[in-house]
Design an enzyme around this catalytic site. Structure first.
Site, PDB file in Angstrom:
ATOM      1  N   CYS A   5      -3.275  24.721  10.346  1.00 48.40           N
ATOM      2  CA  CYS A   5      -3.430  23.439  10.545  1.00 48.40           C
ATOM      3  C   CYS A   5      -5.263  23.056  10.381  1.00 48.40           C
ATOM      4  CB  CYS A   5      -3.103  22.593  11.612  1.00 48.40           C
ATOM      5  SG  CYS A   5      -1.180  23.059  12.152  1.00 48.40           S
ATOM      6  N   ARG A  30      -5.406  24.102   3.486  1.00 47.44           N
ATOM      7  CA  ARG A  30      -5.197  25.058   4.899  1.00 47.44           C
ATOM      8  C   ARG A  30      -3.589  24.806   5.396  1.00 47.44           C
ATOM      9  NH1 ARG A  30      -9.701  26.030   8.041  1.00 47.44           N
ATOM     10  NH2 ARG A  30      -8.484  25.453   9.781  1.00 47.44           N
ATOM     11  N   TRP A  77       1.068  22.263   9.538  1.00 45.65           N
ATOM     12  CA  TRP A  77       1.794  23.113   8.778  1.00 45.65           C
ATOM     13  C   TRP A  77       2.824  23.838   9.872  1.00 45.65           C
ATOM     14  CZ3 TRP A  77       3.524  23.596   4.407  1.00 45.65           C
ATOM     15  CH2 TRP A  77       4.077  24.939   3.985  1.00 45.65           C
ATOM     16  N   ASN A 103      -4.762  23.042  16.591  1.00 43.44           N
ATOM     17  CA  ASN A 103      -4.538  24.275  15.665  1.00 43.44           C
ATOM     18  C   ASN A 103      -4.283  25.496  16.343  1.00 43.44           C
ATOM     19  OD1 ASN A 103      -4.411  25.976  13.411  1.00 43.44           O
ATOM     20  ND2 ASN A 103      -6.632  26.232  13.213  1.00 43.44           N
ATOM     21  N   GLY A 104      -3.141  26.257  15.950  1.00 43.49           N
ATOM     22  CA  GLY A 104      -3.005  27.386  16.922  1.00 43.49           C
ATOM     23  C   GLY A 104      -1.439  27.325  17.610  1.00 43.49           C
ATOM     24  N   GLU A 470      -2.615  44.300  -6.335  1.00 41.25           N
ATOM     25  CA  GLU A 470      -2.971  42.878  -6.384  1.00 41.25           C
ATOM     26  C   GLU A 470      -2.279  42.147  -7.308  1.00 41.25           C
ATOM     27  OE1 GLU A 470      -4.631  41.097  -4.300  1.00 41.25           O
ATOM     28  OE2 GLU A 470      -5.295  39.594  -5.576  1.00 41.25           O
ATOM     29  N   LYS A 474      -0.376  38.453  -6.709  1.00 39.72           N
ATOM     30  CA  LYS A 474      -0.534  37.036  -7.298  1.00 39.72           C
ATOM     31  C   LYS A 474       0.695  36.692  -7.882  1.00 39.72           C
ATOM     32  CE  LYS A 474      -3.274  36.638  -5.788  1.00 39.72           C
ATOM     33  NZ  LYS A 474      -4.198  37.441  -4.919  1.00 39.72           N
ATOM     34  N   GLU A 477       3.103  35.219  -5.059  1.00 40.67           N
ATOM     35  CA  GLU A 477       2.631  34.217  -4.221  1.00 40.67           C
ATOM     36  C   GLU A 477       2.841  32.977  -5.040  1.00 40.67           C
ATOM     37  OE1 GLU A 477      -1.265  34.759  -1.731  1.00 40.67           O
ATOM     38  OE2 GLU A 477      -1.261  35.910  -3.528  1.00 40.67           O
ATOM     39  N   HIS A 493       9.882  59.386  -8.710  1.00 37.40           N
ATOM     40  CA  HIS A 493      10.063  59.778  -7.688  1.00 37.40           C
ATOM     41  C   HIS A 493      11.334  58.654  -7.014  1.00 37.40           C
ATOM     42  CE1 HIS A 493       7.728  63.259  -7.425  1.00 37.40           C
ATOM     43  NE2 HIS A 493       6.794  62.455  -7.725  1.00 37.40           N
ATOM     44  N   LYS A 588      -4.113  29.187   3.575  1.00 39.05           N
ATOM     45  CA  LYS A 588      -5.210  30.079   2.851  1.00 39.05           C
ATOM     46  C   LYS A 588      -5.637  30.945   3.925  1.00 39.05           C
ATOM     47  CE  LYS A 588      -8.377  30.885   0.173  1.00 39.05           C
ATOM     48  NZ  LYS A 588      -8.114  31.605  -0.918  1.00 39.05           N
TER      49      LYS A 588
HETATM   50  O1  M6R Z   1      -9.337  35.644   4.361  1.00 33.13           O
HETATM   51  P1  M6R Z   1      -8.741  36.867   4.035  1.00 33.13           P
HETATM   52  O2  M6R Z   1      -9.199  37.580   3.070  1.00 33.13           O
HETATM   53  O3  M6R Z   1      -8.981  37.704   5.507  1.00 33.13           O
HETATM   54  O4  M6R Z   1      -7.095  36.799   3.932  1.00 33.13           O
HETATM   55  C1  M6R Z   1      -6.445  37.869   3.844  1.00 33.13           C
HETATM   56  C2  M6R Z   1      -4.995  37.554   3.276  1.00 33.13           C
HETATM   57  O5  M6R Z   1      -4.448  36.511   4.149  1.00 33.13           O
HETATM   58  C3  M6R Z   1      -5.297  36.854   1.882  1.00 33.13           C
HETATM   59  O6  M6R Z   1      -5.863  37.826   1.066  1.00 33.13           O
HETATM   60  C4  M6R Z   1      -3.782  36.503   1.151  1.00 33.13           C
HETATM   61  O7  M6R Z   1      -3.107  37.676   0.871  1.00 33.13           O
HETATM   62  C5  M6R Z   1      -4.032  35.658   0.080  1.00 33.13           C
HETATM   63  N1  M6R Z   1      -3.060  34.613   0.089  1.00 33.13           N
HETATM   64  C6  M6R Z   1      -3.836  36.553  -1.257  1.00 33.13           C
HETATM   65  O8  M6R Z   1      -3.959  36.020  -2.405  1.00 33.13           O
END
Ligand code: M6R
Length: 593
Positions: A5, A30, A77, A103-104, A470, A474, A477, A493, A588
């Protein structure tokens, strides 16, 4: 569940509500299922809150018209309790003379709630956060002493939190425990926020609160003390980022803008002011008996690449462990002769911070690679390198990934006297980045004619394997499509059983030592009827679609070959009508475990 949040408090000479709305919009990336604001007018706290994005809730509840020069705001959130207006923050206590944003997670909220109910408090939400408002009220109502009420409240809370409370008398107070909280200092007032983007438009002077710090802003003064009530002093930092960097400009989305920024950010990662600190890193690394590397999500993929280039070029043995697994695997063997390299865009990821704290307790030296030099991770590290790619707003990491790689390649280059060749090939790299970004339209057209795809596999060998992981992350996500990165040699395998004419396979296959073996894998796939997309500097009849990589020193391919994968993910998201900047269920920075 992933969430975070945003909290903001303001006390100054302007109307608080418009400032708070503006700040919340900047932090919306966020977390964003509900929104609320509390302001003080005529000695009374006024609260308005609702479900939706900041602009929607503002429109329906006219938040911006709320009167008063003092206020707090929140984008939520959901964690404890569903997405409802009642569960949105701010939460007020029974007498309505206090309102709180948080937040938390308050881990002991059940027990506290029971205790408070017995004392006669009435709860209006299902959230853990509401207990903070009632606890504060219980302590504040005795002597109307804000400092004492804050100390007693903080000492009862268990979990991780940053919260800001507004008091009817016109004061704002905030406290932090394992969640970030930052004071913004203006000539004629103060902010208190979970993110510098919350106030960077108004001031670049900031105080980063430490764990167990409490701040009170009242009568034009800022008072800082700890959970024991002892006064503390924290330095004022000049924050460097330009706010303009957080705007989307002419681009449709932050994500697309950030993909394009990579021409600049990759090059800046090599040229940045890390020179002296790289020397410190080299000293720690050459003296270490064991080296561990950690990170989460995309940053974990950078960690995998670092292990590879350390071994191949700098002849340094290291172990990469994802942060969420770190405590189970690494802690028994870590000691004061170890170095832990932690990689994180935000520097606030809970899994990463927990690994680092545990390693530090065992005496290990902590080196980090961060994009936020004022983050918790940077501050607990023995030394850190700055990725320096500016604020990344898109939830999916793009420019921060290649920015991390650029810094890590540069470090390795220093350790092996230039054998990686990133510094020496800076101009060629810039040309290659420009050329691959120019392929955007072709990629958009290719995605456009693709049928509805359910499964995507991405193959790569050696250094291209983390890039396959990676690329798959992407696509998951941004486009909500099942995607998997596979080490091409592992195909036979097991994964080959999944390949048929309904699958799409992307083959990362630049002309280097992996080329022939990966072509063999592509043959096996093609024979089973899958659609094959080749990403390479050498075309081949096997590929149904081809994305041409520019020529570049072969060690540097990972820095450019990930860009077409980010672009594919972006256009697949648009095709599915998904918002690429704000993927569902994700936030984020993941500041809770
Ligand atoms: O801020 P950070 O690099 O520590 O974040 C790590 C992951 O949460 C972050 O890379 C997440 O996987 C992203 N959404 C990837 O696109």
């Amino acid at each position: 569940m992933l969430f975070v949040c945003s909290i903001i408090g303001y006390k100054g000479k302007s109307l608080a509500a418009p400032v708070l709305i503006d700040s919340l919009k900047r932090m919306e990336y966020r977390g964003y299922d509900s929104v609320g604001i509390a302001t003080i007018t005529d000695g009374k706290i006024l609260v308005r809150k609702g479900v939706g994005k900041v602009a929607e809730v503002n429109k329906s509840l006219e938040l911006v018209r709320m009167p008063g020069l003092v206020g707090i705001g929140h984008t939520r959130w959901a964690t404890h309790g569903g997405v409802t207006g009642n569960n949105a923050h701010p939460h007020s206590a029974c007498t309505k003379d206090i309102a709180v944003v948080h937040n938390g997670i308050i881990e002991n909220y059940d027990a506290l709630k029971e205790e408070l109910i017995l004392l006669g408090h009435r709860f209006k939400s299902q959230t853990d956060s509401e207990v903070i408002a009632h606890l504060l009220e219980a302590h504040y109502s005795r002597e109307r002493n804000i400092k004492q009420a804050m100390i007693e409240t903080c000492n009862r809370l268990k979990g991780t939190y940053a919260f800001v409370a507004v008091f009817e008398e016109g004061a704002i107070s905030g406290a932090r425990f394992d969640e970030p909280l930052i004071i913004g200092i203006m000539d004629n007032g103060y902010f208190i926020s979970s993110d510098i983007l919350g106030f960077l438009k108004y001031t670049d002077k900031a105080i980063f609160l430490d764990n167990k710090d409490i701040a009170i802003i009242n009568a034009g003064k800022l008072e800082l003390f700890d959970f024991e009530g002892l006064s503390v002093k924290r330095p004022t930092t000049q924050v460097a980022w330009e706010l303009g960097a957080a705007e989307k400009g002419a681009y449709a989305h932050h994500t697309l803008k950030e993909i394009h920024e990579q021409v600049r950010t990759v090059i800046e990662g090599i040229s940045s002011d890390n020179k002296e600190k790289i020397g410190t890193f080299c000293n720690f690394l050459t003296n270490a008996k064991s080296i561990y590397i950690t990170g989460s999500g995309t940053s974990y993929h950078s960690a995998l690449i670092l292990k590879h280039i350390f071994g191949k070029f700098a002849k340094i043995r290291s172990e990469t462990i994802m942060s969420s697994e770190f405590q189970y695997i690494a802690l028994d063997s870590i000691d004061e002769t170890s170095v832990l390299i932690a990689i994180s865009q935000s520097g606030e990821t809970a899994d990463v911070l927990q690994s680092v704290k545990a390693a530090k307790q065992k005496g290990a030296k902590i080196l980090s690679v961060v994009n936020v030099p004022t983050s918790s991770l940077a501050r607990i590290s023995d030394s850190f390198l700055n990725v320096n790619c500016g604020p990344e707003i898109g939830v999916a990491a793009t420019k921060s990934f290649t920015g991390q790689l650029s810094v890590l390649y540069n470090l390795t280059d220093r350790l092996c006297n230039g054998c990686v060749g990133i510094a020496a090939n800076k101009n060629e790299l810039m040309t290659a980045l420009n050329l691959i970004l120019a392929a955007e339209n072709n990629i958009a057209n290719m995605v456009d004619i693709m049928d509805d795809i359910k499964d995507i596999y991405i193959l790569g060998r050696s250094l291209h394997y983390p890039i396959a992981l990676e690329g798959a992350l992407k696509i998951k996500e941004l486009a909500y499509i099942h995607a998997e990165g596979i080490a091409a040699g592992e195909l036979k395998h097991g994964p080959l059983a999944l390949i048929d004419k309904n699958t799409m396979v992307v083959v990362i296959n630049p002309l280097d030592a992996t080329f022939n073996d990966t072509i063999s894998s592509a043959h096996e796939i093609k024979a089973r009827g899958a659609i094959v997309i080749g990403i390479s500097d050498k075309e081949n009849d096997l590929y149904d679609h081809f994305i041409k990589l520019p020529k570049i020193k072969e060690t540097l391919f990972p820095l450019i070959e990930v860009i077409p994968l980010q672009t594919v993910a972006y256009y697949l998201a648009l095709k599915k009508n998904a918002d690429p900047d704000y993927p569902r269920n994700l936030a984020k920075s993941v500041t809770v475990k």
